[in-house]
Each structure stands twice: as C-alpha cells, then as structure tokens.
Scaffold this motif. Structure first.
Motif, short mmCIF file in Angstrom:
data_model
loop_
_atom_site.label_atom_id
_atom_site.label_comp_id
_atom_site.label_asym_id
_atom_site.label_seq_id
_atom_site.Cartn_x
_atom_site.Cartn_y
_atom_site.Cartn_z
N VAL A 86 54.35 56.04 -95.49
CA VAL A 86 54.73 55.00 -93.63
C VAL A 86 54.09 53.95 -94.72
N ARG A 87 54.85 52.33 -94.04
CA ARG A 87 54.37 51.53 -93.75
C ARG A 87 53.91 50.78 -92.29
N ILE A 88 53.21 50.75 -91.25
CA ILE A 88 52.72 50.59 -89.99
C ILE A 88 51.85 48.98 -89.53
N ARG A 89 52.92 48.25 -89.25
CA ARG A 89 52.67 46.91 -88.45
C ARG A 89 53.10 46.55 -87.01
N VAL A 90 52.08 45.86 -86.83
CA VAL A 90 51.81 45.81 -84.77
C VAL A 90 50.77 44.54 -84.98
N ASN A 91 51.46 43.59 -83.48
CA ASN A 91 50.76 41.74 -83.41
C ASN A 91 49.94 42.76 -82.12
N TYR A 92 48.50 42.29 -82.47
CA TYR A 92 48.02 42.21 -80.57
C TYR A 92 47.04 41.21 -80.24
N ARG A 93 46.23 41.25 -79.41
CA ARG A 93 45.44 40.30 -79.30
C ARG A 93 44.57 40.73 -78.33
N ILE A 94 43.60 39.96 -78.16
CA ILE A 94 42.51 40.62 -77.69
C ILE A 94 42.23 39.48 -76.01
N ASP A 95 42.13 40.10 -74.81
CA ASP A 95 41.76 39.69 -73.82
C ASP A 95 40.53 38.86 -73.77
N PRO A 96 40.16 37.68 -73.50
CA PRO A 96 38.61 36.84 -73.27
C PRO A 96 38.25 37.27 -72.18
N GLY A 97 38.58 37.71 -71.17
CA GLY A 97 37.92 38.20 -70.19
C GLY A 97 37.25 39.67 -70.01
N SER A 98 38.75 40.58 -69.54
CA SER A 98 38.23 42.18 -70.24
C SER A 98 37.81 42.74 -71.54
N LYS A 99 37.01 41.56 -72.31
CA LYS A 99 37.48 42.14 -73.97
C LYS A 99 38.49 43.56 -74.32
N ARG A 100 39.46 43.20 -73.90
CA ARG A 100 39.83 44.52 -74.57
C ARG A 100 41.04 44.27 -74.98
N ILE A 101 41.41 44.80 -76.09
CA ILE A 101 42.43 44.82 -77.02
C ILE A 101 44.32 45.09 -76.61
N ILE A 102 45.18 44.42 -76.74
CA ILE A 102 46.37 44.72 -76.06
C ILE A 102 47.85 44.15 -77.41
N TRP A 103 47.67 45.43 -77.46
CA TRP A 103 48.93 45.78 -78.45
C TRP A 103 50.59 45.07 -77.33
N ASP A 104 51.09 44.56 -78.82
CA ASP A 104 52.32 44.09 -78.39
C ASP A 104 52.90 45.10 -79.09
N TYR A 105 53.41 46.39 -78.54
CA TYR A 105 53.96 47.03 -78.97
C TYR A 105 55.89 46.72 -79.00
N ASN A 106 56.06 45.57 -78.35
CA ASN A 106 57.77 44.61 -78.67
C ASN A 106 57.68 44.72 -80.35
N THR A 107 56.42 44.49 -80.98
CA THR A 107 56.64 43.90 -82.55
C THR A 107 56.09 44.99 -83.55
N LEU A 108 55.61 46.16 -82.98
CA LEU A 108 56.00 47.42 -83.71
C LEU A 108 56.71 48.04 -84.65
N SER A 109 56.44 47.62 -85.76
CA SER A 109 57.57 47.73 -87.04
C SER A 109 57.09 49.07 -88.25
N ILE A 110 57.63 49.98 -87.97
CA ILE A 110 57.20 51.35 -89.02
C ILE A 110 58.04 51.35 -90.10
N GLU A 111 58.36 51.31 -91.43
CA GLU A 111 59.08 51.91 -92.21
C GLU A 111 58.30 53.99 -93.20
N ALA A 112 59.25 54.34 -93.06
CA ALA A 112 59.45 55.91 -92.59
C ALA A 112 59.79 55.82 -94.71
#
Length: 265
Positions: A74-100
């Motif tokens: 498989v090959r997995i791709r996904v975008n994410y960002r880090i909220d500077p206030g909560s210091k939390r990693i937030i995944w952008d699941y709308n960009t999730l791409s999987i090749e199987a």
C-alpha cells in the motif's frame, strides 16, 4: 510553537507492506516533527496520539473494508496541520489517498475511502478517543512483528511452499524486461511477490514471501524461457520448491517489495 506549525504538511508512507503500515506512519510522523519535539518534549505524546488516530482510520479502511492482506503493498498519503494553541495535530481526512496493490480496482478502493471519510469517520474517531489502547492493540495485531535487537534472524522452518502459495498471477512487465508476479494462498490472500528477470542467457527468480510472521526470500537462476512464466505463472511454485529460503527482517522484505513495485512498468 513557530509560525511554520500553521502550514499544511503532508505525510506519505511510500510503498510499504500492508502489515507494516502502522509502524511506517508512526516513524514518518516522528521523523517529520522531530524539531518540534526537541522544542517541547511533551509534544512526543501528541505525535503518538495522532499516529494512533490515523492508524485507527487506516485499519478500518484497509483491513475491515478493503480486506487487505499483510503481504499486500500500500501507499498512504494525507495532509495535516498543527494547531498552535492546543498543540494538537489535525489530520485533513479529505486529502487521504490510499493506493492498494491488490487485485481490487482502484475505483473500488477510492469508493471505500470516500465512504469511510464521509459516513464512518466520526464513529471511528469517537471509538479511538474513548478507548485508544483497545484500538491500537487491534492495529498492532495486524502488524508484522518487528525484529528485536540486533540478533540474527532465526533459521527458516522447513515449510512446503505449496502449503503457503496456491496460485501465482502476473502483475505486469518490469523495466528490465522481466515479469512481476503476485503469490497468493488458497484463500486468494496475497502472501508475497516474485520477480523473474533476464540475466544473460538465464533468468533470476527472486521471491519474497510473508508467512506466519516471518519474511522469507527465495533466489535462484533458471534457463526456463520467460514466456513460460507469462503463459503458466503457477510453474513458479515448482521452482520455489527447490530453493532453500533465507529468513530476512521485515524491514528488508519491505524494501525489496517496494523496489520490485517501482520496477513495474
């Protein structure tokens, strides 16, 4: 946390054995965020949490929906960002791409990914938030065991190749003029890959098989014509029967399979 943390980042697993996807996601995320972790040691916990969350979503898609096997690629791709206030990693699941790389049409995989993201994501995240350890244990149960320490791999057990491989299918031609073949068990689950490559007047057979938590490599030379493997791929099983396999670490098996997939035309 710096302004750079506001930027969208991208995680890519590269080509990886499905049974090692969770470990690859964890390692990649820690590697990408090591500078931020040096600034804030506690941030390591958030990286581990975010990796666990993504792996829970991927497990639902790959194992429970796509029905992927440990030996598939498989090959997995996904975008994410880090909220500077909560210091939390937030995944952008709308960009999730999987090749199987499995005998499943890409359209079917995309359909499953979209269905999970649109209709089941909130439930998966709720389950992970409520009982992260239970979900992570389920993910770990799917993983190929990682080699321990620097000890040499145990000697391979003598198992009949026909007890492991029931069928062979041609995936396609390779850039060196050879063939790439997929090895499956009696239930049509992928258990490995094999390349048959020209080398002078001979062919080099190089097969990687994942079985019972072990990774095995079979290498030999033959003067059989390449056309015989394209016309009758299952004859490869007879060739593998004559080879004494070598047990290799999962990471090496992963790299070999990745290299073979990249040679596919």
């Amino acid at each position: 946390m710096s302004q750079a943390s506001l930027e969208s980042r991208s995680l890519s697993s590269g080509l990886v054995i499905a049974g090692a996807y969770a470990d690859k996601v964890r390692r990649t995320l820690f590697a990408q965020l090591k500078d931020l972790m040096r600034q804030d040691k506690e941030f390591a916990r958030e990286i581990a949490r975010a990796a666990g969350e993504l792996n829970a979503v991927l497990y639902r898609i790959l194992v429970e929906e796509v029905k992927i096997e440990k030996g598939d690629v498989v090959r997995i791709r996904v975008n994410y960002r880090i909220d500077p206030g909560s210091k939390r990693i937030i995944w952008d699941y709308n960009t999730l791409s999987i090749e199987a790389f499995k005998r499943i049409p890409d359209e079917k995989v995309l359909e499953i990914v979209n269905d999970v993201v649109r209709n089941k994501l909130s439930k998966i995240l709720e389950e992970f938030s409520r009982a992260p350890r239970a979900v992570e244990e389920k993910v770990k149960a799917f993983e190929i065991p990682e080699e321990r320490g620097e000890a040499s791999p145990p000697p391979p057990q003598r198992v009949s190749i026909r007890d492991i491989v029931a069928s062979v299918d041609v995936l396609g031609e390779t850039i060196d003029g050879g063939l790439l073949l997929k090895l499956s068990d009696s239930q049509e689950r992928s258990v490995g890959l094999a390349s048959v490559s020209p080398s002078g007047e001979e062919l080099v057979i190089d097969a990687i098989i994942i079985h019972a938590g072990s990774s095995m490599r079979y290498i030999t030379r033959t003067r059989v014509k390449l056309s015989e493997y394209s016309e009758n791929p299952s004859r490869l099983i007879s060739d593998l029967e004559k080879i004494q396999p070598t047990t290799i670490p999962p990471q090496e098996a992963e790299k070999l399979i990745r290299d073979k997939m990249q040679n596919l035309l």
